[in-house]
Scaffold this motif. Structure first.
Motif, PDB file in Angstrom:
ATOM      1  N   GLN A   1       0.856  -1.163   0.000  1.00  0.00           N
ATOM      2  CA  GLN A   1       0.000   0.000   0.000  1.00  0.00           C
ATOM      3  C   GLN A   1       0.904   1.229   0.000  1.00  0.00           C
ATOM      4  OE1 GLN A   1      -2.203  -0.673   3.568  1.00  0.00           O
ATOM      5  NE2 GLN A   1      -0.559  -0.024   4.928  1.00  0.00           N
ATOM      6  N   GLY A   2       0.311   2.379  -0.282  1.00  0.00           N
ATOM      7  CA  GLY A   2       1.092   3.602  -0.277  1.00  0.00           C
ATOM      8  C   GLY A   2       1.261   4.115   1.142  1.00  0.00           C
ATOM      9  N   VAL A   3       2.441   4.624   1.474  1.00  0.00           N
ATOM     10  CA  VAL A   3       2.716   5.122   2.817  1.00  0.00           C
ATOM     11  C   VAL A   3       3.379   6.490   2.740  1.00  0.00           C
ATOM     12  CG1 VAL A   3       4.044   4.745   4.932  1.00  0.00           C
ATOM     13  CG2 VAL A   3       2.973   2.806   3.777  1.00  0.00           C
ATOM     14  N   GLU A   4       2.907   7.401   3.577  1.00  0.00           N
ATOM     15  CA  GLU A   4       3.573   8.691   3.794  1.00  0.00           C
ATOM     16  C   GLU A   4       3.773   8.872   5.293  1.00  0.00           C
ATOM     17  OE1 GLU A   4       1.818  12.127   2.154  1.00  0.00           O
ATOM     18  OE2 GLU A   4       1.979  11.462   0.073  1.00  0.00           O
ATOM     19  N   ASP A   5       4.981   9.225   5.683  1.00  0.00           N
ATOM     20  CA  ASP A   5       5.311   9.437   7.093  1.00  0.00           C
ATOM     21  C   ASP A   5       6.069  10.757   7.179  1.00  0.00           C
ATOM     22  OD1 ASP A   5       5.835   9.227   9.743  1.00  0.00           O
ATOM     23  OD2 ASP A   5       7.024   7.392   9.626  1.00  0.00           O
ATOM     24  N   SER A   6       5.562  11.692   7.984  1.00  0.00           N
ATOM     25  CA  SER A   6       6.163  13.026   8.053  1.00  0.00           C
ATOM     26  C   SER A   6       6.643  13.362   9.453  1.00  0.00           C
ATOM     27  CB  SER A   6       5.144  14.086   7.614  1.00  0.00           C
ATOM     28  OG  SER A   6       4.774  13.903   6.266  1.00  0.00           O
ATOM     29  N   VAL A   7       7.750  14.113   9.518  1.00  0.00           N
ATOM     30  CA  VAL A   7       8.246  14.633  10.791  1.00  0.00           C
ATOM     31  C   VAL A   7       8.577  16.109  10.602  1.00  0.00           C
ATOM     32  CG1 VAL A   7       9.187  12.420  11.529  1.00  0.00           C
ATOM     33  CG2 VAL A   7      10.644  14.022  10.268  1.00  0.00           C
ATOM     34  N   HIS A   8       8.445  16.871  11.671  1.00  0.00           N
ATOM     35  CA  HIS A   8       8.821  18.287  11.656  1.00  0.00           C
ATOM     36  C   HIS A   8      10.170  18.420  12.354  1.00  0.00           C
ATOM     37  CE1 HIS A   8       4.843  19.385  10.231  1.00  0.00           C
ATOM     38  NE2 HIS A   8       4.336  18.607  11.166  1.00  0.00           N
ATOM     39  N   THR A   9      11.094  19.130  11.735  1.00  0.00           N
ATOM     40  CA  THR A   9      12.441  19.264  12.281  1.00  0.00           C
ATOM     41  C   THR A   9      12.814  20.732  12.435  1.00  0.00           C
ATOM     42  OG1 THR A   9      14.774  18.679  11.932  1.00  0.00           O
ATOM     43  CG2 THR A   9      13.474  19.144   9.970  1.00  0.00           C
ATOM     44  N   THR A  10      13.660  21.017  13.410  1.00  0.00           N
ATOM     45  CA  THR A  10      14.171  22.382  13.603  1.00  0.00           C
ATOM     46  C   THR A  10      15.669  22.462  13.338  1.00  0.00           C
ATOM     47  OG1 THR A  10      14.492  21.954  15.966  1.00  0.00           O
ATOM     48  CG2 THR A  10      12.396  22.967  15.311  1.00  0.00           C
ATOM     49  N   ASP A  11      16.296  21.292  13.129  1.00  0.00           N
ATOM     50  CA  ASP A  11      17.742  21.284  12.872  1.00  0.00           C
ATOM     51  C   ASP A  11      18.140  20.368  11.709  1.00  0.00           C
ATOM     52  OD1 ASP A  11      17.295  18.804  13.935  1.00  0.00           O
ATOM     53  OD2 ASP A  11      18.813  18.953  15.508  1.00  0.00           O
ATOM     54  N   GLY A  12      17.141  19.921  10.909  1.00  0.00           N
ATOM     55  CA  GLY A  12      17.436  19.086   9.748  1.00  0.00           C
ATOM     56  C   GLY A  12      17.533  17.608  10.036  1.00  0.00           C
ATOM     57  N   SER A  13      17.393  17.206  11.317  1.00  0.00           N
ATOM     58  CA  SER A  13      17.502  15.789  11.644  1.00  0.00           C
ATOM     59  C   SER A  13      16.139  15.107  11.525  1.00  0.00           C
ATOM     60  CB  SER A  13      18.052  15.611  13.056  1.00  0.00           C
ATOM     61  OG  SER A  13      17.180  16.187  14.003  1.00  0.00           O
ATOM     62  N   PHE A  14      16.152  13.811  11.288  1.00  0.00           N
ATOM     63  CA  PHE A  14      14.903  13.068  11.113  1.00  0.00           C
ATOM     64  C   PHE A  14      15.133  11.590  11.405  1.00  0.00           C
ATOM     65  CE2 PHE A  14      17.152  13.417   7.106  1.00  0.00           C
ATOM     66  CZ  PHE A  14      17.212  12.108   6.648  1.00  0.00           C
ATOM     67  N   SER A  15      14.043  10.896  11.656  1.00  0.00           N
ATOM     68  CA  SER A  15      14.095   9.465  11.904  1.00  0.00           C
ATOM     69  C   SER A  15      12.755   8.852  11.512  1.00  0.00           C
ATOM     70  CB  SER A  15      14.382   9.185  13.383  1.00  0.00           C
ATOM     71  OG  SER A  15      14.355   7.788  13.637  1.00  0.00           O
ATOM     72  N   PHE A  16      12.808   7.757  10.773  1.00  0.00           N
ATOM     73  CA  PHE A  16      11.606   7.034  10.366  1.00  0.00           C
ATOM     74  C   PHE A  16      11.794   5.553  10.648  1.00  0.00           C
ATOM     75  CE2 PHE A  16      11.880  10.667   7.430  1.00  0.00           C
ATOM     76  CZ  PHE A  16      10.639  11.250   7.624  1.00  0.00           C
ATOM     77  N   SER A  17      10.714   4.880  10.998  1.00  0.00           N
ATOM     78  CA  SER A  17      10.768   3.436  11.155  1.00  0.00           C
ATOM     79  C   SER A  17       9.428   2.842  10.734  1.00  0.00           C
ATOM     80  CB  SER A  17      11.077   3.052  12.604  1.00  0.00           C
ATOM     81  OG  SER A  17      10.060   3.521  13.473  1.00  0.00           O
ATOM     82  N   GLY A  18       9.446   1.577  10.353  1.00  0.00           N
ATOM     83  CA  GLY A  18       8.236   0.913   9.904  1.00  0.00           C
ATOM     84  C   GLY A  18       8.570  -0.481   9.435  1.00  0.00           C
ATOM     85  N   THR A  19       7.678  -1.060   8.650  1.00  0.00           N
ATOM     86  CA  THR A  19       7.911  -2.399   8.120  1.00  0.00           C
ATOM     87  C   THR A  19       7.641  -2.421   6.619  1.00  0.00           C
ATOM     88  OG1 THR A  19       5.629  -3.102   8.599  1.00  0.00           O
ATOM     89  CG2 THR A  19       7.307  -3.532  10.286  1.00  0.00           C
ATOM     90  N   VAL A  20       8.393  -3.255   5.924  1.00  0.00           N
ATOM     91  CA  VAL A  20       8.192  -3.496   4.491  1.00  0.00           C
ATOM     92  C   VAL A  20       8.321  -4.988   4.237  1.00  0.00           C
ATOM     93  CG1 VAL A  20       8.911  -1.235   3.592  1.00  0.00           C
ATOM     94  CG2 VAL A  20      10.636  -2.974   4.093  1.00  0.00           C
ATOM     95  N   SER A  21       7.695  -5.444   3.146  1.00  0.00           N
ATOM     96  CA  SER A  21       7.774  -6.862   2.805  1.00  0.00           C
ATOM     97  C   SER A  21       8.984  -7.170   1.939  1.00  0.00           C
ATOM     98  CB  SER A  21       6.500  -7.288   2.065  1.00  0.00           C
ATOM     99  OG  SER A  21       6.347  -6.550   0.858  1.00  0.00           O
ATOM    100  N   ARG A  22       9.561  -6.122   1.339  1.00  0.00           N
ATOM    101  CA  ARG A  22      10.702  -6.268   0.426  1.00  0.00           C
ATOM    102  C   ARG A  22      11.308  -4.884   0.220  1.00  0.00           C
ATOM    103  NH1 ARG A  22       8.968  -4.438  -4.639  1.00  0.00           N
ATOM    104  NH2 ARG A  22       6.731  -4.128  -4.773  1.00  0.00           N
ATOM    105  N   PRO A  23      12.486  -4.778  -0.357  1.00  0.00           N
ATOM    106  CA  PRO A  23      13.027  -3.457  -0.666  1.00  0.00           C
ATOM    107  C   PRO A  23      12.152  -2.726  -1.689  1.00  0.00           C
ATOM    108  CG  PRO A  23      14.752  -5.121  -0.713  1.00  0.00           C
ATOM    109  CD  PRO A  23      13.455  -5.859  -0.648  1.00  0.00           C
ATOM    110  N   VAL A  24      11.794  -1.496  -1.374  1.00  0.00           N
ATOM    111  CA  VAL A  24      10.948  -0.706  -2.274  1.00  0.00           C
ATOM    112  C   VAL A  24      11.560   0.678  -2.460  1.00  0.00           C
ATOM    113  CG1 VAL A  24       8.798  -1.916  -1.756  1.00  0.00           C
ATOM    114  CG2 VAL A  24       9.475   0.032  -0.353  1.00  0.00           C
TER     115      VAL A  24
END
Length: 368
Positions: free
Chosen positions: A45-68
């Motif tokens: 399925q389509g996924v969008e994950d957003s974070v707001h940053t004040t210094d350019g840093s970010f972190s995302f985590s989740g699950t996938v069934s294969r490299p996409v």
């Protein structure tokens, strides 16, 4: 904030549930301060994950069934300027394990991750010379467009064709050298929108079994089989469709003439940009047994008719106004436009996808 967008698949059946594995993407864009950073990708399925940053840093985590293949987008507000923000992005592979993304900005970031990302880094390195050429050509294109220099624009389009062909060859070489790579499979899917069985079939046959026997692979095999029916040397398939006045037109009614079967639409920018080249060729060869039969993938008749008039295209136009479900387009395996086929007086296909000066050159070889 995480929002998951379910993409309704109209063509493919729902894929079976595959084992999900965890990914983690961390990094920092050192030249970015306050911004919204979004990770977007499509797995089952389509996924969008957003974070707001004040210094350019970010972190995302989740699950996938294969490299996409996915995209990191950085949206920075610019009050007082149109459109009020800037948007930068970089492509990457979302895959199980840890991935780091670091650099001044998305375009200059260094990305380290798993096997798919390593393959993607290698591909981008190999494609870099062609990208530099295209970026330089784009600057010339923008200048010629601003100056309305039609001669320069024609020359630029011919140069773009050469560069695109160079890029395609590099991509084909990469696919051939990495048949078990998810990057190669994604490249092959891109190439499947316009299939030349002579070059495509060896690449498809060489791909790893897991790809060829997947649902996507089975559909690709069907497209390959259809492409053989429209290959150069094959008899063009007859069809019937209504013209602008509701009169039935058949391809077989034009037998005995050279016919350019042209697939286009009023909403297709590249199609409209190509129409002046087609018009030039038509005016030069219309008295030498050349006819053009244009099949439109429009849905709105008014827009279709308006484009015909605006682009001054005096040849035969047909459409069933079903958009991408146009029956002739489906019959010929058309999945992207513009595309064309040059058909000889005997009904056999003698050339395909002639663009820019290539169309006039081919017609000159045949008709002069």
């Amino acid at each position: 904030m995480k929002k998951i967008i379910i993409l309704i698949l109209c063509i493919f059946q729902v894929s079976p549930i595959l084992a999900q594995k965890t990914y983690e993407i961390k990094g920092r864009f050192t030249s970015i301060k306050a911004a919204t950073i979004t990770l977007a990708y499509k797995d089952q399925q389509g996924v969008e994950d957003s974070v707001h940053t004040t210094d350019g840093s970010f972190s995302f985590s989740g699950t996938v069934s294969r490299p996409v293949k996915g995209m990191l987008m950085v949206k920075t507000l610019q009050p007082g300027a149109y459109p009020g923000f800037s948007l930068e992005y970089v492509e990457l592979y979302v895959e199980p394990g840890k991935t780091s993304v670091n650099g001044p900005a998305p375009a200059t970031a260094t990305i380290n991750g798993g096997e798919a990302q390593a393959d993607f880094n290698l591909l981008n390195q190999q494609l870099k010379p062609a990208k530099v050429k295209m970026d330089q050509l784009l600057a010339k294109y923008n200048k010629a467009t601003a100056e309305r220099d039609s001669l320069a624009l024609h020359a630029i389009m011919d140069q773009a064709t050469v560069i695109n062909n160079e890029r395609s060859k590099l991509e084909e070489d990469f696919i051939s050298a990495h048949p078990a790579s998810y990057v190669s499979w994604d490249l092959l899917k891109q190439h499947s929108t316009i299939i030349d069985p002579v070059t495509f079939e060896p690449l498809f046959s060489k791909m790893a079994k897991q790809f060829r026997e997947s649902e996507e692979g089975r559909e690709m095999a069907e497209q390959l089989a259809l492409s053989r029916k429209t290959a150069v040397g094959q008899q063009a398939m007859d069809f019937e469709q209504m013209d602008v006045n509701g009169k039935k037109v058949t391809l077989s009614s034009l037998k005995g003439r050279y016919v350019l079967l042209d697939f286009w639409a009023s909403w297709c920018g590249p199609c409209r940009a190509e129409n002046p080249n087609v018009l030039k060729a038509y005016n030069k060869f219309k008295d030498k047994h050349l006819e053009i039969l244009a099949v439109s993938l429009d849905q709105n008749k008014a827009n279709w008719l308006s484009a015909i008039e605006k682009d001054a295209m005096p040849w035969i136009h047909v459409s069933d106004l079903k958009g991408w479900k146009n029956e002739v387009a489906a019959q010929y395996g058309i999945r992207s436009i513009p595309q064309n086929l040059l058909i000889g007086p005997d009904g056999r296909i003698i050339a395909k996808n002639l663009r820019g000066s290539a169309l006039e050159k081919k017609l000159s070889e045949i008709l002069e």
